[in-house]
Design an enzyme around this catalytic site. Structure first.
Site, short mmCIF file in Angstrom:
data_model
loop_
_atom_site.label_atom_id
_atom_site.label_comp_id
_atom_site.label_asym_id
_atom_site.label_seq_id
_atom_site.Cartn_x
_atom_site.Cartn_y
_atom_site.Cartn_z
N HIS A 1 -6.78 -10.44 14.08
CA HIS A 1 -5.41 -9.95 14.07
C HIS A 1 -4.77 -10.16 15.43
O HIS A 1 -5.43 -10.38 16.42
CB HIS A 1 -5.37 -8.45 13.76
CG HIS A 1 -6.00 -8.08 12.46
ND1 HIS A 1 -5.81 -8.81 11.32
CD2 HIS A 1 -6.81 -7.05 12.13
CE1 HIS A 1 -6.47 -8.24 10.33
NE2 HIS A 1 -7.09 -7.18 10.80
N ASP B 1 -2.42 -4.50 3.32
CA ASP B 1 -2.59 -4.65 4.76
C ASP B 1 -3.49 -5.84 5.13
O ASP B 1 -4.41 -6.20 4.38
CB ASP B 1 -3.18 -3.37 5.36
CG ASP B 1 -2.15 -2.26 5.40
OD1 ASP B 1 -0.95 -2.54 5.23
OD2 ASP B 1 -2.54 -1.09 5.60
N GLU C 1 0.80 -1.22 0.00
CA GLU C 1 0.00 0.00 0.00
C GLU C 1 0.83 1.27 0.00
O GLU C 1 0.49 2.25 -0.67
CB GLU C 1 -0.96 0.02 1.21
CG GLU C 1 -2.08 -0.98 1.07
CD GLU C 1 -3.11 -0.84 2.18
OE1 GLU C 1 -3.40 0.29 2.57
OE2 GLU C 1 -3.61 -1.87 2.64
N ARG D 1 -4.35 -1.59 13.16
CA ARG D 1 -5.82 -1.59 13.05
C ARG D 1 -6.32 -2.99 13.38
O ARG D 1 -6.35 -3.87 12.53
CB ARG D 1 -6.27 -1.16 11.65
CG ARG D 1 -5.99 0.31 11.37
CD ARG D 1 -6.54 0.77 10.04
NE ARG D 1 -6.29 2.19 9.84
CZ ARG D 1 -5.19 2.69 9.27
NH1 ARG D 1 -4.25 1.86 8.85
NH2 ARG D 1 -5.03 3.98 9.13
N ASP E 1 -6.20 -6.58 6.70
CA ASP E 1 -7.54 -6.36 7.22
C ASP E 1 -8.52 -6.29 6.06
O ASP E 1 -8.15 -6.53 4.90
CB ASP E 1 -7.60 -5.08 8.08
CG ASP E 1 -7.25 -3.82 7.30
OD1 ASP E 1 -6.94 -3.93 6.09
OD2 ASP E 1 -7.26 -2.73 7.89
N GLU F 1 -9.99 -3.78 4.59
CA GLU F 1 -9.64 -2.77 3.59
C GLU F 1 -8.47 -3.24 2.74
O GLU F 1 -8.46 -3.04 1.52
CB GLU F 1 -9.30 -1.44 4.28
CG GLU F 1 -10.47 -0.75 4.93
CD GLU F 1 -11.52 -0.30 3.93
OE1 GLU F 1 -11.16 0.31 2.90
OE2 GLU F 1 -12.71 -0.57 4.16
N TYR G 1 0.78 -4.49 13.15
CA TYR G 1 -0.30 -3.74 12.47
C TYR G 1 -1.24 -3.10 13.49
O TYR G 1 -1.65 -3.73 14.47
CB TYR G 1 -1.08 -4.67 11.56
CG TYR G 1 -2.01 -3.94 10.63
CD1 TYR G 1 -1.52 -2.96 9.77
CD2 TYR G 1 -3.37 -4.22 10.61
CE1 TYR G 1 -2.38 -2.29 8.91
CE2 TYR G 1 -4.22 -3.55 9.76
CZ TYR G 1 -3.72 -2.58 8.90
OH TYR G 1 -4.57 -1.91 8.06
#
Length: 896
Positions: A350, A80, A7, A305, A82, A84, A303
């Protein structure tokens, strides 16, 4: 050669070093496409078909990725870990398929929770396919947010002028803030008393004990309601004898909390460091993506989030080893600690937020980090290592005391605690948010030696009066905590939701507390009255649970959308027949404390104080809501609807307050209050000159001298000794200024406008020319140098007329409002510059124009609802764009 897509460019550079020459790592710079900010991007009648749009900047990046893939052996999608991130990988893959560059090349998805060489190489060794249920959950969420925003916001614009937008999560978060404000308004304070005795042991040691029972009844925290009761009980204790009934020393173990999740990190950073949610995430992103540590770029935390609280087994082992090395073997518990997520509807599994290497303590990396990075890393490291440490061992002593006054008995209690072994407290202790009550609120310090059945001597009896207080307003941290408890929103949405509420001016942040603006309360009252279901906490949480079930493959995402749209569309259709009078009647009742605040004289707050016969009510105007009289136009009483329901001196009376005459014109100066706040007026009629009170000026402090000075702006200071042209001082759209020969120079304060002399004015103008600032044709001096652009030329941070921005040659790119200019990194600046060039069709923009255009475009591109709002309210925006720094009154009106 294999292509790897991540990203961010910072991550791409680091990962390319880890993977070596056989890989080419490219950055997508986040999402490569989104739903266009216009009607028809989601079509419910065509089974929710979605139309995606690739912006110019992403088109260039996708071309670079496509060209690289065409010449590659395979593709790894490493965005990433997740929902998104999964969606970005899906978008990239879909676009590459449409470009027909993949052929039969293998495509794999890899995820790593930390940017370390081991984590990256381990992930590359275990690729998987794209998680389609996770993508479906993203598509459902994106469609829901679009459908709510693009259908509910226009209803607000038609029925509630001045409203900006509504959103599926933002409106519910706003309701929480507004509901808390209503609680505070309804709160009735109650009196209560606390009584305690200062006692002395036979050994001469003093301690304090609280009264807990009397008259054979146990006294709760606020049982003593009146001064008479307190006096009676104090008299009883004054004449009593005291003996120790029991002494109980009880060992208590206190266990550490789990490592940070997104929400708990934001809460801790707020209470301990004073960070906003956005600032926390920006700093955490940098720590995650990597810091140069002695020539090697490495991610310092995992990470950020996540709502998971567990750590990987190897991380637990590393933490236990580090605890033994740094604290001692006694601090390592016999067994490792395991935690489970308690948050409602926890999503992707996560890891918690933790250091990537527990041996990398804050003091070892201090010299590589800036102040914010060090403070946040210190917090993450301490919380992470404390989560695996031994329990704290505390001895809690409770002493029960009997008081006897000629047969009248009372009970007192003294509580003390002593830490026998600090355990995890040696690394980290929890800190309560403002307004929260500690679980250990009754624990005192250490008590002296006290033995059962011994007599105590009375030293002093204290009786203190108190009053119950309303619940505290939410802070960003406590609101996030509440949203998490209710299951509203997800880790990646908290900061964005709060930013939206602030950008829309629905809330005001004052001393870290969230206060609903009158605009926000109007929107919430409207939605509660006519769209009740869609701002209910349970409904929103239930929808979040359905999205999580979609990601688990348990529900069909299209069916969830069908079920939602059927009822939502019917509700939208029902509002077409809704009259504005119906809206006002509902809002008058729901917002009565705000619209009709109580008057000191006890008179009816709904009766006009000017004409005495008209009824006050909410009115809706071009710029929003205000309070007006029903006898208009015979009675022209109006009052601004303030965020706290209070009225200024002039507004409360709505009668012009005479301040004296202008000696030059003979016209009367009056203090008045209008829809946009208090102002000074000279004379009467349409041609009367008006000037709004500058920020910080209070109506009650305005006298004839101040009014005269304000109404006669701009003020001529004198002619410049070199040019012979007049220098003037005034207050404009962008604050206090000096004007000379068509140019402007900023002044530091409003007071300078009225006090600055000719010599100082000449100096300020000269300094402006020597070190250009916010002039019309000058370039602001650099605040910070970030380094060179890959194509050559320095990149700097500057402060321009419309705020801070990054500069490269003739390209200027505005820095987002949520980011402090001094925190911008070179990589972030490169992203902003690339996006700026893409927006201008690849042509650099003249420096003096870039900030203005960016300011106009930035919000419009950020959210679909904002873009549509901008087009719908184009007419309302024109006065603001045309405003000039002539008078404060005109500036205020244009800004509104």
């Amino acid at each position: 050669m294999n292509v790897v897509v991540v990203e961010s460019p910072a991550k791409a550079k680091t990962i390319n070093k880890y993977l070596g020459p056989g890989y080419k790592v490219l950055a997508s710079f986040g999402h490569v496409r989104d739903l266009p900010a216009k009607d028809g991007s989601v079509l419910p009648d065509q089974d929710f078909e979605m139309s995606w749009e690739v912006d110019p900047a992403s088109q260039k990046r996708m071309k670079d990725i496509a060209d690289a893939v065409k010449a590659s052996d395979g593709l790894f999608l490493a965005t990433d870990p997740d929902r998104e991130g999964e969606a970005i990988s899906w978008h990239v893959l879909d676009l590459l398929k449409k470009k027909k560059v993949l052929g039969d090349k293998p495509v794999k998805r890899v995820v790593f929770n930390a940017i370390t060489k081991k984590a990256v190489l381990d992930a590359m060794a275990e690729p998987r396919d794209i998680d389609i249920p996770l993508v479906d959950a993203y598509l459902a969420r994106r469609a829901l947010d679009y459908l709510v925003g693009f259908n509910l916001s226009p209803v607000l614009w038609r029925k509630l002028p001045g409203a900006r937008s509504a959103g599926r999560v933002q409106s519910v978060a706003l309701r929480l803030v507004c509901d808390r404000e209503s609680e505070i308004e309804r709160f009735v304070s109650e009196e209560y008393w606390n009584i305690s005795a200062l006692l002395k042991t036979p050994r001469g040691d003093e301690f304090e004990a609280k009264l807990v029972s009397a008259d054979g009844k146990r006294l709760q925290g606020k049982s003593i309601k009146t001064g008479d009761d307190a006096t009676r009980l104090k008299t009883l204790l004054e004449g009593a004898s005291y003996v120790v009934d029991t002494v109980e020393a009880k060992p208590v173990k206190r266990n550490p909390g789990p490592p940070f999740t997104t929400s708990t990190l934001q809460q801790a950073a707020s209470s301990r460091l004073g960070f906003s949610a956005s600032r926390t995430m920006q700093v955490a992103q940098r720590l995650y993506e990597g810091i140069d540590i002695g020539g090697e770029t490495v991610g310092l935390i995992t990470y950020m989030r996540t709502d998971g609280v567990q750590m990987a087994p190897e991380a637990i082992d590393a933490a236990r080893s580090a605890i033994g090395d740094q604290f001692g073997d006694r601090y390592v518990p016999e067994k490792a600690r395991f935690y489970s997520t308690k948050a409602k509807n926890a999503q992707e599994a996560h890891e918690a937020i933790r250091p990537t290497d527990f041996n990398r303590s804050p003091d070892k990396v201090k010299r590589y980090l800036d102040s914010d990075q060090l403070r946040l890393y210190d917090l993450v490291w301490k919380r992470g290592i404390a989560s695996q440490m031994a329990s704290a061992e505390i001895e809690r002593t409770t002493v029960e005391i009997l008081a006897d006054n000629k047969g009248e008995k009372a009970g007192l209690r003294a509580v003390g605690s002593v830490i026998r072994f600090d355990g995890f407290i040696a690394a980290y202790t929890d800190q309560k948010e403002d307004g929260e009550q500690s679980d250990d609120s009754e624990d005192g310090g250490r008590l002296p030696q006290i033995n059962a059945r011994e007599n105590l001597a009375k030293q002093k009896i204290n009786a203190s009066q108190h009053f119950t207080e309303p619940p505290p307003r939410y802070s960003e941290a406590s609101l996030i905590k509440k949203m998490e408890e209710l299951g509203i929103g997800r880790p990646s949405t908290y900061a964005a939701t709060l930013k939206t509420l602030s950008d829309r001016e629905y809330i005001v942040v004052d001393k870290r507390k969230l206060i609903p603006h009158s605009r926000g309360r109007l929107v919430t009252a409207f939605l509660e009255s006519f769209f009740t279901r869609y701002v209910e906490y349970d409904f929103t949480a239930d929808l979040e649970e359905k999205l999580d079930r979609i990601s688990a493959g348990e529900l069909d995402w299209k069916q969830v959308l069908r079920d939602f749209w059927k009822d939502f569309f019917a509700q939208i259709e029902d509002t077409k027949e809704l009259r504005v009078t119906n809206v006002l009647d509902a809002l008058n009742e729901v917002l009565a404390p705000l619209v009709f605040p109580k008057r000191e004289d006890g008179s009816d707050p709904r009766i006009c104080q000017v004409c005495g016969t008209g009824s006050l009510s909410l009115k809706l105007g071009k710029y929003g809501a205000f309070v007006g009289c029903s006898n208009y136009p015979d009675c022209n009483y109006t009052r601004q609807l303030t965020s706290d329901g209070a009225e200024s001196e002039a507004a409360a009376l709505n009668e012009p307050k005479a301040l004296g005459a202008d000696p030059m014109t003979g016209e009367e100066l009056t203090l008045r209050s209008g829809r946009f706040g208090p102002y000074i007026q000279r004379g009467d009629g349409k041609e009367a000159k008006r000037a709004s009170l500058p920020k910080g000026w209070k109506p009650e402090e305005i006298d004839h001298e101040k009014a005269l000075a304000l109404i006669n702006l701009p003020r001529d200071i004198g002619k410049h000794p070199e040019t012979g042209k007049m220098i003037s001082a005034g207050i404009g759209r962008y604050g206090p200024f000096l004007m000379h020969d068509g140019g402007y120079a900023n002044l530091e304060s409003v007071e300078d406008v009225f006090s600055i002399g000719l010599n100082r004015a000449v100096t300020v103008i000269a300094e402006k020319k020597a070190a250009p600032g916010r002039g019309r044709s000058s370039t602001p001096a650099a605040l910070k140098s970030l380094g060179d652009h890959p194509d050559g030329g320095a990149i700097t941070v500057r402060d321009g007329r419309f705020g801070p921005y990054v500069n490269w040659g003739k390209v200027n790119a505005t820095i987002p409002k949520v980011q402090a200019p001094d925190t911008v990194t070179l990589d972030e600046a490169l992203v902003l510059i690339a996006e700026r060039i893409a927006k201008t069709g690849g042509k650099p923009v003249k420096a003096k124009k870039a900030p203005a255009k960016k300011k106009t475009e930035g919000d419009a591109d950020a959210k679909p609802t904002k873009a549509k709002a901008a087009s719908k309210t184009k007419a309302a925006a024109k006065p603001k764009a045309a405003a000039k720094p002539k008078t404060a009154a005109k500036t205020k009106k244009a800004a509104s």
